[in-house]
Structures are given as structure tokens and as C-alpha cells.
Enzyme design. Structure first.
Site, PDB file in Angstrom:
ATOM      1  N   ASP A  52     -83.763  15.835  11.135  1.00  0.00           N
ATOM      2  CA  ASP A  52     -84.389  17.105  10.779  1.00  0.00           C
ATOM      3  C   ASP A  52     -85.533  17.482  11.714  1.00  0.00           C
ATOM      4  O   ASP A  52     -86.358  18.320  11.381  1.00  0.00           O
ATOM      5  CB  ASP A  52     -84.899  17.037   9.334  1.00  0.00           C
ATOM      6  CG  ASP A  52     -85.934  15.942   9.122  1.00  0.00           C
ATOM      7  OD1 ASP A  52     -86.255  15.212  10.095  1.00  0.00           O
ATOM      8  OD2 ASP A  52     -86.430  15.811   7.991  1.00  0.00           O
ATOM      9  N   CYS A  55     -87.297  12.841  12.896  1.00  0.00           N
ATOM     10  CA  CYS A  55     -86.684  11.509  12.856  1.00  0.00           C
ATOM     11  C   CYS A  55     -87.555  10.426  13.493  1.00  0.00           C
ATOM     12  O   CYS A  55     -87.641   9.323  12.952  1.00  0.00           O
ATOM     13  CB  CYS A  55     -85.280  11.517  13.448  1.00  0.00           C
ATOM     14  SG  CYS A  55     -85.187  11.977  15.192  1.00  0.00           S
ATOM     15  N   HIS A 175     -81.694  11.227  18.877  1.00  0.00           N
ATOM     16  CA  HIS A 175     -82.051  10.909  17.500  1.00  0.00           C
ATOM     17  C   HIS A 175     -82.671   9.519  17.457  1.00  0.00           C
ATOM     18  O   HIS A 175     -82.327   8.655  18.268  1.00  0.00           O
ATOM     19  CB  HIS A 175     -80.804  10.954  16.614  1.00  0.00           C
ATOM     20  CG  HIS A 175     -81.077  10.668  15.169  1.00  0.00           C
ATOM     21  ND1 HIS A 175     -81.790  11.511  14.366  1.00  0.00           N
ATOM     22  CD2 HIS A 175     -80.733   9.609  14.390  1.00  0.00           C
ATOM     23  CE1 HIS A 175     -81.865  10.995  13.144  1.00  0.00           C
ATOM     24  NE2 HIS A 175     -81.232   9.837  13.145  1.00  0.00           N
TER      25      HIS A 175
END
Length: 183
Positions: A52, A55, A175
Site C-alpha cells: 500500500d 510496505c 516491495h
């Protein structure tokens, strides 16, 4: 008509499955396989963190809470910690900001406000700031790079904060996940 549309949908799903099977493993699957192999000697596994924009900060907060330092810590605290450290050590960070942004009088404050108040992704600058601000070593594991230790001088201050960096975890791109001991 309903039966026909269900049959068409099943046929469509079958074709998609065949296409995926012929395509071989995805970049994500390949990266996860390599990362799992790299984590095995460290006896670590992934702990999934939401994708989102927070992370990195959620992963670090998870690690700090897992060490029972302050279970009330959350990603907002980590964002604030990074921003405050960068502000108070501007000379250490400004050269890196200038490499990515055009100079302006408010560049540092604008950047720190973005770190603190937005859902903009974090990276190595923020990891560096949080490692120094929390006086903890942060270890970043990835599938295709050697282990990156930031704040190694703080190794004696508690367990490493263990993160996984992914280039292909989601279609959005980069990520971070937290890492936990393998069971």
C-alpha cells in the site's frame, strides 16, 4: 443461457490456464524461488506485508514489535522517525536527494514531509535514516543481490531487523516484506 455462459466461462478459464502453463514460471515465482534459497541458510521465511505504499515502514514496524521493543509502533512512527532523522542530519542526505531531484530551497523539507505524510514508497535513504535513528542494524535480503546491512555498527543493540526486498512481487514493482524465523 445461464448454462451456456457458465460453459463459456469454464472454457475461457481453461484457455487462460493453458496459456499460463505454456508461459512457464512468472518473474515473481522465479524471484521467490531464488529468495527462498537465499533465506534458507539464515532460517528465515517471508511474513507478508500489505502493498500500500507503506510496505517498507510496515515491515520495519513489524520487526521492531517482534523484538518486543514497543508493540504500539506502527508504520506512521517509522515514517516520522525517518523524516526527523533526515531533517536533523541534512548534510548526510542532501547529496543523495540532489542526485534525484532539482535543487530548491525547500527540497529537504518537502522530501521529509513526503516521507512523513504520504504513502510514497521508501527505499535505501529511509532505511539508512531508520537504522541510525533506532540504532539498529537492518538487513535487507533479496533474490539477486548480496545481503545488505545498514547500521552494522548497531549489531549489539538487539536482533537485526530482517527485511526482504522484491523487484517482481507485485505488478506495481518493488516491495518489502518482513522476515520471521522459519518454523
Amino acid at each position: 443461457e445461464t448454462r451456456r455462459s457458465r460453459e463459456e466461462e469454464r472454457e475461457r478459464e481453461r484457455r487462460i490456464g493453458e496459456t499460463r502453463a505454456k508461459a512457464g514460471p512468472s518473474l515473481r515465482e522465479e524471484e521467490l524461488k531464488r529468495l527462498s534459497a537465499a533465506l534458507a541458510p539464515h532460517e528465515l521465511r517471508l511474513h507478508e506485508i500489505a502493498a500500500d505504499g507503506h510496505c517498507l515502514y510496515r515491515s520495519i514496524a513489524h520487526q521492531l514489535a517482534a523484538g518486543d521493543e514497543a508493540s504500539a509502533l506502527d508504520f506512521r512512527h517509522c515514517r516520522r522517525l525517518a523524516a526527523e532523522y533526515i531533517r536533523s542530519h541534512a548534510d548526510d542526505f542532501l547529496p543523495f536527494l540532489l542526485a534525484e531531484h532539482d535543487f530548491s530551497d525547500g527540497l529537504l523539507e518537502s522530501y521529509c514531509s513526503q516521507v512523513e505524510l504520504s504513502s510514497e514508497w521508501g527505499g535505501q535513504l529511509e532505511i539508512t535514516a531508520i537504522a541510525h535513528a533506532s540504532r539498529r542494524c537492518i538487513a535487507v535480503h533479496s533474490a539477486d543481490a548480496p545481503l545488505l546491512l545498514t547500521g552494522a555498527e548497531y549489531e549489539g543493540n538487539g536482533p537485526r531487523l530482517q527485511l526482504a526486498y522484491h523487484r517482481h512481487y507485485y505488478g506495481l514493482g518493488e516491495h518489502y516484506n518482513a522476515l520471521v524465523p522459519a518454523d
